[in-house]
Design a protein around this motif. Structure first.
Motif, PDB file in Angstrom:
ATOM      1  N   ALA A  16      -0.334  68.612  43.829  1.00  0.00           N
ATOM      2  CA  ALA A  16       1.121  68.902  43.556  1.00  0.00           C
ATOM      3  C   ALA A  16       1.172  70.418  43.601  1.00  0.00           C
ATOM      4  N   GLY A  17      -0.079  71.030  43.653  1.00  0.00           N
ATOM      5  CA  GLY A  17       0.147  72.653  43.596  1.00  0.00           C
ATOM      6  C   GLY A  17       0.207  73.345  42.212  1.00  0.00           C
ATOM      7  N   LEU A  18      -0.065  72.456  40.966  1.00  0.00           N
ATOM      8  CA  LEU A  18       0.322  72.728  39.641  1.00  0.00           C
ATOM      9  C   LEU A  18      -1.098  73.296  39.207  1.00  0.00           C
ATOM     10  N   ALA A  19      -0.862  74.199  38.263  1.00  0.00           N
ATOM     11  CA  ALA A  19      -2.158  74.785  37.830  1.00  0.00           C
ATOM     12  C   ALA A  19      -2.627  74.100  36.703  1.00  0.00           C
ATOM     13  N   PHE A  20      -3.774  73.380  36.991  1.00  0.00           N
ATOM     14  CA  PHE A  20      -4.247  72.391  35.799  1.00  0.00           C
ATOM     15  C   PHE A  20      -5.263  73.328  35.144  1.00  0.00           C
ATOM     16  N   HIS A 120      -6.283  85.118  40.356  1.00  0.00           N
ATOM     17  CA  HIS A 120      -5.891  86.319  39.559  1.00  0.00           C
ATOM     18  C   HIS A 120      -4.488  86.648  39.433  1.00  0.00           C
ATOM     19  N   ARG A 121      -3.864  85.535  38.745  1.00  0.00           N
ATOM     20  CA  ARG A 121      -2.360  85.755  38.664  1.00  0.00           C
ATOM     21  C   ARG A 121      -2.236  85.046  37.287  1.00  0.00           C
ATOM     22  N   THR A 122      -1.159  85.495  36.726  1.00  0.00           N
ATOM     23  CA  THR A 122      -0.580  85.052  35.218  1.00  0.00           C
ATOM     24  C   THR A 122       0.928  84.577  35.390  1.00  0.00           C
ATOM     25  N   GLU A 123       1.477  85.036  36.331  1.00  0.00           N
ATOM     26  CA  GLU A 123       3.042  84.479  36.289  1.00  0.00           C
ATOM     27  C   GLU A 123       3.349  83.605  37.379  1.00  0.00           C
ATOM     28  N   GLY A 124       4.525  82.996  37.401  1.00  0.00           N
ATOM     29  CA  GLY A 124       5.204  82.142  38.156  1.00  0.00           C
ATOM     30  C   GLY A 124       4.305  80.826  38.472  1.00  0.00           C
ATOM     31  N   LEU A 125       3.414  80.741  37.463  1.00  0.00           N
ATOM     32  CA  LEU A 125       2.612  79.298  37.535  1.00  0.00           C
ATOM     33  C   LEU A 125       3.138  78.177  36.881  1.00  0.00           C
ATOM     34  N   ARG A 127       2.990  74.806  34.477  1.00  0.00           N
ATOM     35  CA  ARG A 127       2.292  73.708  33.557  1.00  0.00           C
ATOM     36  C   ARG A 127       1.166  74.349  33.031  1.00  0.00           C
ATOM     37  N   VAL A 128       0.857  75.728  32.473  1.00  0.00           N
ATOM     38  CA  VAL A 128      -0.212  76.331  32.042  1.00  0.00           C
ATOM     39  C   VAL A 128      -0.146  76.099  30.611  1.00  0.00           C
ATOM     40  N   ALA A 129      -1.212  75.471  29.925  1.00  0.00           N
ATOM     41  CA  ALA A 129      -1.418  75.252  28.555  1.00  0.00           C
ATOM     42  C   ALA A 129      -1.287  76.611  27.796  1.00  0.00           C
ATOM     43  N   GLU A 130      -0.631  76.441  26.914  1.00  0.00           N
ATOM     44  CA  GLU A 130      -0.474  77.798  25.821  1.00  0.00           C
ATOM     45  C   GLU A 130      -1.487  78.672  25.748  1.00  0.00           C
TER      46      GLU A 130
END
Length: 156
Positions: A16-20, A120-125, A127-130
């Protein structure tokens, strides 16, 4: 049975292209970079990458894990090459160092519909765990190392 369901959930999240992001190794600070003409021309660290360290990052199942989706003939001694992404054979001939740096850092900037994670990206992702928010999958130096290894994969 639980591990099979966990694996299926991870696979579904990736598809699904989600950041797991549940891997403890994800604790890297983001380094800003500039994209110009479809590439990141300058090293993220100011240092050259180490191809051997890049190879290690690529095969690390808890880090880059490139072989989960890509085949690399030069890494045929490693098990379980994926078929989701294109073969990385000849990557150093197909793309410049700066283009490869952008593809590894933020693949969606090059391939809009890709399911490849932004390493190497932190924004626009999604379902990133806190505990992983504001962190990257690969450090800036690991990006440089992976790029250095990919640059060794030339067409013969």
């Amino acid at each position: 049975m639980k591990s099979i369901r966990s694996g299926i959930a991870r696979g579904a999240a990736l598809a699904a292209g989600l950041a797991f992001l549940s891997v403890p190794a994800l604790a890297n600070e983001f380094v800003k970079y500039e994209v110009t003409d479809g590439e990141i021309a300058k090293s993220l660290t100011g240092q050259a990458g180490d191809p051997e360290a890049g190879k290690a990052a690529m095969i690390n199942r808890r880090g880059g894990n490139c072989l989960a989706c890509h085949e690399v003939s030069a890494l045929s001694d490693q098990p379980f090459h994926g078929e989701v992404g294109p073969s990385l054979d000849g990557a150093g001939s197909r793309w410049s160092e700066g283009e490869l740096r952008l593809i590894v850092a933020n693949s969606k900037a090059v391939f809009e519909d890709t399911i490849m994670p932004a390493f190497h990206r932190t924004e626009g992702l999604n379902r990133v765990a806190e505990k992983f928010q504001g962190k990257t999958i690969l450090s800036a130096q690991e990006v440089e190392d992976v790029v250095a290894y990919l640059m060794t994969l030339k067409d013969e």
